[in-house]
Design a protein around this motif. Structure first.
Motif, PDB file in Angstrom:
ATOM      1  N   PRO A   6      14.714  52.795  18.372  1.00  0.00           N
ATOM      2  CA  PRO A   6      15.394  54.044  18.743  1.00  0.00           C
ATOM      3  C   PRO A   6      16.500  54.331  17.749  1.00  0.00           C
ATOM      4  CG  PRO A   6      16.174  52.258  20.091  1.00  0.00           C
ATOM      5  CD  PRO A   6      15.110  51.679  19.233  1.00  0.00           C
ATOM      6  N   PHE A 111       3.412  60.293  39.444  1.00  0.00           N
ATOM      7  CA  PHE A 111       2.930  59.251  40.351  1.00  0.00           C
ATOM      8  C   PHE A 111       2.678  59.801  41.748  1.00  0.00           C
ATOM      9  CE2 PHE A 111       5.445  56.632  37.328  1.00  0.00           C
ATOM     10  CZ  PHE A 111       4.355  56.024  36.750  1.00  0.00           C
TER      11      PHE A 111
ATOM     12  N   MET B  63       1.785  44.422  14.003  1.00  0.00           N
ATOM     13  CA  MET B  63       2.604  45.122  14.989  1.00  0.00           C
ATOM     14  C   MET B  63       1.774  45.620  16.169  1.00  0.00           C
ATOM     15  SD  MET B  63       5.501  47.603  13.607  1.00  0.00           S
ATOM     16  CE  MET B  63       7.104  46.995  13.188  1.00  0.00           C
ATOM     17  N   ARG B  69       7.609  48.308  23.743  1.00  0.00           N
ATOM     18  CA  ARG B  69       8.808  48.103  24.557  1.00  0.00           C
ATOM     19  C   ARG B  69       9.010  49.307  25.452  1.00  0.00           C
ATOM     20  NH1 ARG B  69      13.004  46.382  20.165  1.00  0.00           N
ATOM     21  NH2 ARG B  69      11.613  47.621  18.886  1.00  0.00           N
ATOM     22  N   TRP B  71      10.371  52.262  27.827  1.00  0.00           N
ATOM     23  CA  TRP B  71      11.505  53.138  28.057  1.00  0.00           C
ATOM     24  C   TRP B  71      11.390  53.649  29.478  1.00  0.00           C
ATOM     25  CZ3 TRP B  71      14.950  55.392  24.240  1.00  0.00           C
ATOM     26  CH2 TRP B  71      14.787  54.830  22.973  1.00  0.00           C
ATOM     27  N   MET B  73      13.085  56.622  32.364  1.00  0.00           N
ATOM     28  CA  MET B  73      14.005  57.705  32.673  1.00  0.00           C
ATOM     29  C   MET B  73      15.063  57.116  33.581  1.00  0.00           C
ATOM     30  SD  MET B  73      14.096  60.844  31.888  1.00  0.00           S
ATOM     31  CE  MET B  73      14.227  62.544  32.316  1.00  0.00           C
ATOM     32  N   ARG B  92      15.967  52.791  26.776  1.00  0.00           N
ATOM     33  CA  ARG B  92      15.223  51.557  26.588  1.00  0.00           C
ATOM     34  C   ARG B  92      15.405  50.698  27.817  1.00  0.00           C
ATOM     35  NH1 ARG B  92      14.368  48.983  21.949  1.00  0.00           N
ATOM     36  NH2 ARG B  92      13.072  50.766  21.511  1.00  0.00           N
ATOM     37  N   PRO B 120       5.882  49.758  38.623  1.00  0.00           N
ATOM     38  CA  PRO B 120       6.959  50.468  37.931  1.00  0.00           C
ATOM     39  C   PRO B 120       8.167  50.686  38.819  1.00  0.00           C
ATOM     40  CG  PRO B 120       5.176  51.974  38.519  1.00  0.00           C
ATOM     41  CD  PRO B 120       4.839  50.658  39.104  1.00  0.00           C
TER      42      PRO B 120
END
Lengths: 471, 574
Positions: A6, A111, B63, B69, B71, B73, B92, B120
């Motif tokens: 980032p 979702f 890679m 990785r 991320w 919200m 992140r 999640p």
């Protein structure tokens, strides 16, 4: 840079909060997500109204141009001076601008929206009922307004955003300030040539100087009226614009020959309103402006004698003309007339008189050089040279060929002492959407997020908070 | 066994000396798409053009095996806000347990990523309470200028009362200054104080007389308040330097002067094009003048420095003896001393060392060398008044030493004999030849044997008079030839008239026109006045050629004046 890393937040100061930027104009309404470089949704501010089966129906977006429905009449919720007149309809139009492209009628988590579900019995049922009506409940909203927007209109705007759309955070920014931001300037003199208005806004440190804000109605629509006047006085025969929807078939004709065309006819009860025809004529006119109309490049006025002794108009006559074909097949080469259509933006005396025009003949104070002069007279003298060195040109009508050159000459003539520098982005979309782009930049800055008016603050202080916070 | 291990065993200090770097072989990498054999043929130097084009490299293959990785919200609050507004941004996902750079471990990674997709919500829940604790990265930019403390009622009545400003308006001013962070341009733009009606009981007018405040008035008032508050907080004696400066500045603010300055600025801004042009021209002129002056100064300095340098004497033999050297030392010392003295006394009072050298050298009897003469001359220029140290010579002495005074000295070395030589060169070759002839007739060599001053002068005189004579002869010849032509014509006419009259026969006359002309020279009254000067100037010259004319070709005659006859011969031949 490794794309999997980032960027450092401090490097560019950006922090996206998926804000929506809404830039309502007289002719078009621009909406998009902050952080992008162009608005995703660009719709006309005009809307259509017609009766079907005894019910009144409304048409929004680009659909207004498409179908000549019986009795379709066109309206614009925004008044000629750029201030909203019909709030209900303005709200509908603006809502359409983001619902149609950005948020959808129902914003939902992927979702939970039913598309990705494996087993349906796990879904909590109340989710679907909940987020129905308020379209913006998870996007902060940044709106723009002209510099001369009255306090009442501002309060009304935040009321709509908070109560009707349920936005969690709101901010109202001046379009001039945002156009300056889009050019990377915190202090600038923004000359905005829009559809209904031209405005000159001095900006210092990201805030407008209210005493210097000037605007006049010599915008794109005024230029259209001037072109209409030229068409009326056209020498072989007056030109009338017949929009495409009235034409059934046509054959190619030589330049200057009468068109050979078969018209479509509508019976009186099926025909759309005259305002629909005017809207479509305006489309042809804007095409004419893009292809033919040219600003006399200067350095002196079109009516003035040039330094060589030949009058500028004679010089303009010697330049090759530009052809244009109207929807009905009539085509003609336009010579010096194409310069005369916009000359009155700089020289009020050069206006083409037309008794039928909705615009009164312009006064000298309404021309761009005079607006700039008046605007500078309203700001502190120490600031004037700085503003002149940072003139930002924005707005769709400023894309007229040769406009910035002429503006530069006029300003240099008026202010021979200080350095005059006109900044105008060459990219068409950057010019047309200058204030939207500035809003996109502003709303995606990490430092800006402390300036939002949150729902909580709105509920505490009422709509008047917009006057205190959005200075 | 590595060197470090050996050191360790022997208890040597680790890395006593830095190991010399291995010479890195610069091996040009073989570009793709070219075989090894072909590349070897290219030799050591790679061709100057790129064989392969730049391609997008993309991610390295290893890679791809890495886990992406994640991320998420994430909600955040901004400490700069008071209302605790929660906004969402992508962040992140916090991975505390894992190393910052994931190791390429394909099998477990894929398992983990599957796990993530499956659960999640749980992870979000874990992250969510953590994140708001972090300081928002942009909150630190929320800075405000430091303003002085707000006054209390008591302080206002005691220190800040003003006739012009009411308490309400002062409050308003301080509020607006705080609001706009002391940006005066904005403050002056937005300043809109409406006095309340109840404070003015007699305000019957619909529009209360609005006080228009200028920026200067606002500044003056605010600075007074701020300065007073500052000095109330710390008396000036206890202020820090920065504070004191600020205090001084604010106290010294003069609104009238500021207003005048702004008026001037407005004038400057609203100049007409002509004024601007004139100003530009004047500036240009000024620039030119200053640069010219600079040039002048440097040139003058250069000139002075050149004047100060003693003239180098070409002959160094005099310095080869010890006496000569000591002499030189003396001279230099004296020059040095005089220089020092001059810098004290100012310019011109003391002769420059260049002026002194010849006088001492003159004592050694070297005055005759032209170089010292020139030096003497320069010295006398540098001196305004005759100095004691320079002897004034009498005319006899001057003649003896060959001292001369020139009106103008041209640059460079000149020889007197050259100048004399130049005199013998006339403009045309013919003329030069004639001069040479004349000189050889007088037995004077063209190059003078002893070109002393006097000889040269006399030579000059001689050449001048020879030139004059030659000129005179030219004129006389011209006139003579004219006479001849006219006479011939006259004779012809007479002959014709005689023939017409029947008298024939003076053919002898026509055959010898010259003889005839000579005889009639004196009595042609018409030509008298033109011949008269010729007779006075070149008395003999006129007669001599006539004698020789008959002889014909003797071009290389030794006679000085035979050139003239040459000419006439030529003419005849033509």
């Amino acid at each position: 840079m490794n794309p999997s890393n980032p960027p450092q937040a401090a490097e560019y100061g950006g922090d996206e909060v998926s804000a929506i930027v809404l830039d309502p104009g007289y002719s078009t309404t621009r909406t998009g997500f902050a952080g992008e470089d162009a608005p995703k949704s660009l719709i006309p501010t005009y809307y259509g109204k017609y009766n079907a089966d005894g019910q009144e129906k409304l048409v929004f977006g680009d659909d207004v141009f498409v179908t000549p429905r019986p009795g379709l009449s066109i309206y614009n919720p925004i008044g000629k001076d750029g201030i909203v007149e019909d709030w209900d309809m303005a709200e509908r139009v603006w809502e359409h601008s983001f619902i149609s492209r950005l948020t959808g009628t129902k914003a939902g988590n992927p979702f939970q929206n039913g598309l990705n579900d494996v087993s349906s019995d796990e879904l909590p049922t109340e989710m679907e009922v909940e987020s129905e009506e308020k379209p913006l409940s998870d996007s902060p909203l940044l709106m723009t307004e002209p510099g001369w927007n009255p306090a009442k209109a501002r309060e009304k705007t935040i009321e709509i955003a908070m109560e009707k759309w349920d936005t969690p955070a709101f901010y109202l920014a001046r379009s001039g300030v945002l156009a300056a931001f889009a050019s990377g300037k915190a202090s600038a003199l923004v000359i905005d040539i829009g559809a209904s208005n031209i405005s000159v806004t001095p900006i210092h440190d990201g805030m407008i100087l209210k005493r210097g804000v000037q605007h006049s109605p010599l915008g794109g629509d005024y230029i259209s009226s001037q072109i209409n006047a030229i068409f009326k006085a056209n020498s072989p025969q007056p030109i009338t614009i017949t929009p495409h929807y009235l034409i059934s078939s046509k054959t190619a004709v030589e330049a200057g020959q009468p068109p050979q065309v078969k018209y479509k006819t509508f019976p009186a009860d099926k025909a759309p309103d005259a305002s629909y025809r005017a809207l479509l004529e305006e489309r042809t006119l804007s095409e004419f402006k893009e292809c033919v109309v040219q600003v006399w490049p200067g350095p002196t006025k079109l009516s003035a004698p040039s330094p060589t002794g030949v009058s500028n108009e004679d010089m303009a006559r010697t330049t090759p003309g530009r052809p244009f074909e109207f929807p009905d097949g009539y085509n003609q080469i336009f010579g010096v007339d194409r310069f005369r259509a916009v000359e009155s933006l700089f020289d009020a005396k050069a206006a083409i008189p037309d008794p039928d025009s909705p615009f009164p003949p312009p006064t000298p104070a309404q021309t761009i050089p005079e607006l700039v002069k008046a605007s500078l007279a309203g700001v502190d003298v120490d600031l004037r040279p700085h503003l002149l060195a940072n003139v930002v040109v924005t707005g769709g009508s400023s894309l007229l060929y040769g406009f910035t050159d002429r503006l530069n000459h006029e300003l240099m003539q008026m202010f021979p002492g200080p350095r005059v520098r006109v900044t105008a982005p060459g990219n068409t979309s950057e010019r047309r959407f200058g204030s939207w782009i500035g809003g996109s930049i502003l709303a995606s800055l990490g430092t800006f997020h402390q300036m939002w008016i949150s729902k909580k603050e709105y509920e505490e202080h009422g709509p008047n908070i917009v006057e205190k916070r959005c200075k | 066994m590595a060197a470090a291990d050996v050191r360790d065993m022997l208890d040597l200090p680790a890395e006593g000396q830095p190991r010399p770097h291995k010479k890195q072989k610069v091996v040009e990498k073989r570009p793709e798409g070219i075989t090894r054999e072909l590349y070897a043929l290219l030799g050591e130097r790679a061709p100057p053009i790129a064989i392969n084009e730049n391609k997008y490299k993309g991610r390295p293959k290893w890679m791809n095996k890495l886990r992406v990785r994640p991320w998420s919200m994430a909600p955040f609050t901004n400490n700069a806000r008071s209302d605790g507004l929660v906004l969402n941004h992508w962040q992140r996902k916090h991975e505390s347990a894992r190393p910052p750079v994931p190791t390429p471990a394909p099998a477990p990674a894929s398992e983990e990523s599957q796990m993530e997709v499956d659960q999640p919500k749980e992870e979000e829940k874990e992250d969510a309470p953590k994140l708001p604790e972090q300081e928002y990265a942009f909150a630190k930019y929320n800075v405000k200028p430091r303003l002085p403390r707000r006054y209390t009622d008591d302080e206002y009545t005691r220190h800040l009362k003003s006739d012009d400003w009411s308490r309400e308006e002062t409050d308003y001013l301080v509020d607006i200054v705080t609001d706009y962070d002391i940006r005066w341009v904005l403050i002056a733009d937005r300043y809109d104080y409406q006095p309340r009606m109840d404070t003015q009981p007699d305000a019957n007018a619909l529009v209360p007389a609005k006080h228009h405040r200028t920026m200067e008035q606002m500044k003056a008032r605010y600075y007074t308040i701020a300065a007073t508050m500052l000095s109330l907080e710390h008396p000036p004696s206890e202020m820090s330097e920065a504070e004191f400066d600020l205090h001084e500045k604010m106290l010294k603010f003069d609104p009238d002067r500021e207003r005048d300055r702004k008026e001037l600025a407005a004038l400057q801004l609203n100049r007409t094009a002509d004024e601007v042009r004139e100003e530009a021209m004047l500036l240009e002129e000024l620039k030119r003048i200053t640069s010219n002056e600079q040039n002048f100064i440097t040139e003058r300095r250069e000139l002075y420095s050149r004047l100060e340098v003693p003239i180098s004497v070409g002959n160094t033999t005099m310095y080869q003896s010890s006496a000569g050297l000591s002499q030189l030392l003396q001279t230099l010392l004296q020059a040095d001393k005089s220089k020092k003295r001059r810098s004290i006394l100012g310019d011109g009072a003391i002769p420059s060392p260049a002026g002194q050298t010849p006088s001492t050298a003159g004592g050694l009897g070297r005055a005759e060398t032209p170089v010292t003469q020139a030096a003497n001359k320069k010295g006398s220029i540098a001196l305004k008044e005759p100095n004691q140290m320079v002897r004034t010579l009498t005319t006899a002495e001057e003649a003896k030493y060959g001292v001369q005074h020139h009106e103008r000295v041209s640059a460079g070395v000149q020889f007197r004999s050259d100048r004399a030589q130049r005199l013998t060169q006339a403009k045309s070759n013919v003329q030069t030849q004639k001069l040479a002839n004349a000189l050889s007739e007088l037995e004077i060599p063209v190059r003078l044997f002893m070109p002393t001053e006097r000889v040269c002068k006399d030579f000059e005189k001689l050449i001048q008079s020879v030139n004059m004579l030659l000129d005179a002869r030219k004129v006389s010849e011209k006139v003579e030839s004219e006479i001849r032509v006219l006479e011939a014509a006259k004779m012809e006419r007479e002959r014709k008239s005689r023939e017409a009259a029947g008298i024939s026969g003076p053919s002898a006359d026509s055959e010898h026109p010259h003889v005839k002309k000579e005889t009639e020279d004196g009595d042609t009254g018409v030509l008298d006045h033109s011949t008269a000067p010729q007779n006075t100037q070149g008395n003999g010259a006129a007669h001599q050629p006539r004698v020789q004319e008959g002889d014909g070709n003797h071009k290389r005659s030794a006679s000085v004046l035979s050139g003239a006859s040459d000419k006439s011969n030529k003419r005849q031949r033509r």
